[in-house]
Design an enzyme around this catalytic site. Structure first.
Site, PDB file in Angstrom:
ATOM      1  N   PRO A   1      -5.489   5.437  -6.835  1.00 43.75           N
ATOM      2  CA  PRO A   1      -4.817   4.202  -6.421  1.00 43.75           C
ATOM      3  C   PRO A   1      -3.363   4.475  -6.049  1.00 43.75           C
ATOM      4  CG  PRO A   1      -5.960   3.889  -8.515  1.00 43.75           C
ATOM      5  CD  PRO A   1      -6.045   5.342  -8.185  1.00 43.75           C
TER       6      PRO A   1
ATOM      7  N   GLY B   1       0.703   3.197  -5.347  1.00 46.05           N
ATOM      8  CA  GLY B   1       1.571   2.405  -6.202  1.00 46.05           C
ATOM      9  C   GLY B   1       2.043   3.214  -7.385  1.00 46.05           C
ATOM     10  N   CYS B   2       1.632   4.484  -7.462  1.00 50.33           N
ATOM     11  CA  CYS B   2       2.159   5.267  -8.580  1.00 50.33           C
ATOM     12  C   CYS B   2       2.908   6.467  -8.054  1.00 50.33           C
ATOM     13  CB  CYS B   2       1.064   5.647  -9.554  1.00 50.33           C
ATOM     14  SG  CYS B   2      -0.544   5.821  -8.841  1.00 50.33           S
ATOM     15  N   ILE B   3       3.833   6.247  -7.120  1.00 49.44           N
ATOM     16  CA  ILE B   3       4.636   7.347  -6.596  1.00 49.44           C
ATOM     17  C   ILE B   3       5.953   7.385  -7.358  1.00 49.44           C
ATOM     18  CG2 ILE B   3       5.866   8.242  -4.626  1.00 49.44           C
ATOM     19  CD1 ILE B   3       3.743   7.267  -2.846  1.00 49.44           C
TER      20      ILE B   3
ATOM     21  N   THR C   1       4.416  12.124 -10.033  1.00 47.63           N
ATOM     22  CA  THR C   1       3.134  11.857  -9.379  1.00 47.63           C
ATOM     23  C   THR C   1       2.766  12.872  -8.320  1.00 47.63           C
ATOM     24  OG1 THR C   1       4.373  10.423  -7.942  1.00 47.63           O
ATOM     25  CG2 THR C   1       3.148   9.398  -9.738  1.00 47.63           C
TER      26      THR C   1
END
Ligand SMILES: Cc1cc2nc3c(=O)[nH]c(=O)nc-3n(C[C@H](O)[C@H](O)[C@H](O)COP(=O)(O)OP(=O)(O)OC[C@H]3O[C@@H](n4cnc5c(N)ncnc54)[C@H](O)[C@@H]3O)c2cc1C
Lengths: 105, 409
Positions: A101, A103-105, B198
């Site tokens: 998914p 949105g987690c950068i 990330t």
């Protein structure tokens, strides 16, 4: 780009180890991916989440966040963590054959 | 008279006012900007306040001083947007009509989203450093702290400046070392991510930094609640982590006025076209910065790159011509690593951070994904650049699109 061996076939994966091609996915592949993630059996609750994720991703181009999963799938956060330990959104996306998914950068 | 209304006079709103006001014909256009406060904070400075590197005075300036002549500043809280009627309703019920709207209302922390975060221990043994009050209170607390378990916990992604929790830990390591009490302090990152960051390459490099600085990492931690009495974090899968001092980065969300307008997603971020920056489904609303739902980092540098794209697109779009510019997700981020050093990373939607030199290939003077004192000075310089170059809408010596020059794949 790497590959993983699923049911005797080499399938392409992205940098996060998620399936690179949507067309490579089917329910048997999902069961195999789940085993590799340490989930031996996919229950009907697992499938609710997996199918929901695939539906959102098809419509919007990316898999939903955990917050949205809780809000819209009808399964609460605690149960989500029991179904897909560690990172429900991340893990369910992998088993659903979708990219991690956003949105987690 | 046509009305361009800008909601939010922070980084993005101020930049757009400075870029657009001089080129829009003042006989045809009224530019109005709404914000609820006269104070403009330099948010990247909040990271340095707890360690006494900056004081609160160093991170705030009068908002008006950075807006161009001719732009009307309305100090008021925005209640909601009525997109189908092209108007904005303020909290005193007064109405601002618009022909074009730019949403730049940013993101803020929402500690009330987690059970047990805000109670009588809030800002006593549990702090944030994402707000002026939080950074200020934490700096006072740290002066007298004699050591114990310090846990830094970003609760949920995405957050503004996703490297800030790591930088906080690097700076804490240096701060306690210089104070002579590093051996009495246990530093730990408790994160919902599977690693330090990330993006894989940067995660590896930053992970090695954490290890070298003896900072423990608890990955894949989904915070269910905070138990202030027992001083512990409890995860959804019942794993518990104790703390003496909790530095939380609570859930970040877009402004509640977006939710009230029915224009946001589950985190009140506005669904935005990732290339043109138009709000999805709205032909006269643009969105910039932290208020968007874009998968790029929520950072001032990103807002700067977006402002160049938005500027070009806006001027064509109002003339009903096709929009020429595309945002590629370009992000550029200084990372403080403590002891007067820093790192720099540069990436976009498609390409992860790579090593190399920046902005001039082979020369630098900044090095990518590698520690140097030059990068630390770059970060300190950034405050001057923010007030004097970025906010004023001026160009930096690099384009808005990411460049591969100088990078090693
Ligand atoms: C601790 C910390 C460290 C950071 N470090 C860095 C860094 O090193 N590098 C970097 O590039 N970026 C960094 N950032 C991120 C950067 O500050 C933000 O990404 C940037 O400021 C976003 O700009 P914006 O215009 O979208 O929002 P903001 O600048 O936050 O502006 C939003 C404005 O809208 C106003 N507003 C919102 N809602 C309403 C309402 N209902 N009514 C009236 N007014 C309203 C607010 O008052 C505010 O002025 C950091 C942020 C933090 C918190």
């Amino acid at each position: 780009m790497g590959t993983i061996n699923i049911l005797g076939k080499q399938l392409a994966v992205d940098a996060d180890g998620n399936l690179a091609n949507r067309s490579d996915w089917n329910e048997d592949v999902a069961r195999e991916l789940a085993k590799q993630e340490g989930i031996p059996n996919l229950t009907s609750q697992h499938w609710t989440i997996i199918n929901y994720m695939r539906k959102v991703s098809e419509k919007e181009g990316s898999a939903p966040s955990i917050r949205r999963l809780t809000k819209e799938s009808g399964v609460d956060t605690k149960t989500l963590y029991q179904l897909f330990p560690k990172g429900p959104a991340k893990r369910a996306a992998k088993i659903a054959g979708l990219p991690k998914p956003v949105g987690c950068i | 008279m046509k009305h361009l209304l800008i909601l939010g006079g922070g980084t993005g709103g101020t930049m757009m006012a400075n870029k657009l006001a001089p080129v829009l014909d003042a006989r045809e256009w009224q530019v109005t900007i709404v914000d609820n406060s006269e104070k403009h904070y330099y948010q990247p400075g909040f990271l340095l306040v707890p360690f006494g590197i900056y004081s609160m005075r160093d991170v705030v300036k009068p908002r008006r001083q950075y807006l161009p002549a001719g732009v009307k500043l309305v100090i008021s809280s925005i209640d909601h947007i009525e997109a189908d009627k092209n108007k904005v309703v303020l909290s005193d019920q007064s109405i601002l009509p618009y022909d074009y709207l730019i949403i730049a209302t940013g993101a803020d922390i929402h500690p009330e989203q987690n059970e047990g975060l805000v109670d009588d221990e809030w800002r006593k043994s549990k702090f944030d450093f994402y707000t002026p009050e939080g950074a200020d209170q934490l700096s006072k607390f740290l002066k007298g702290w004699e050591g114990g378990k310090l846990v830094v916990n970003p609760v949920e992604m995405p957050i503004k400046c996703p490297v800030a929790p790591l930088e906080f830990l690097f700076l804490a390591d240096a701060y306690f070392t210089e104070k002579g009490i590093r051996d009495k302090v246990e530093l730990r990152l408790v994160t919902p991510l599977s690693g330090a960051f990330t993006k894989p390459r940067a995660s590896q490099v930053l992970g090695e930094f954490l290890e070298r600085k003896k900072i423990e990492v608890t990955p894949d931690f989904g915070l269910a609640r905070v138990d202030s009495k027992e001083k512990k974090l409890v995860a959804w899968d019942d794993i518990e982590i104790g703390y003496d001092l909790l530095v939380s980065v609570p859930t970040n969300m877009g402004d509640p006025c977006i939710g009230r307008s029915d224009l946001g997603n589950e985190l009140n971020y506005v669904p935005t076209d990732k290339e043109t920056l138009l709000a999805k489904g709205h032909d006269n609303i643009f969105v910039i910065g932290d208020a968007t739902d874009l998968p790029s980092s929520k950072a001032g540098s990103v807002v700067h790159f977006q402002s160049e794209v938005l500027f070009e697109n806006f001027l064509e779009h109002i003339e009903k011509r096709p929009m020429p510019a595309h945002f590629d997700g370009h992000t550029n981020c200084f990372i403080e690593s403590g002891f007067g050093k820093g790192l720099l990373i540069d990436f976009n939607y498609e390409t992860e951070p790579l090593p190399g030199e920046f902005p001039l290939p082979g020369i630098g003077p900044l090095s990518l994904l590698k520690e140097s004192s030059m990068n630390h000075y770059g970060k300190l310089m950034f405050r001057w650049v923010y007030w004097n170059v970025l906010l004023r809408g001026l160009e930096l010596p690099m384009g808005s699109a990411m460049s591969m020059a100088g990078k090693r794949v």
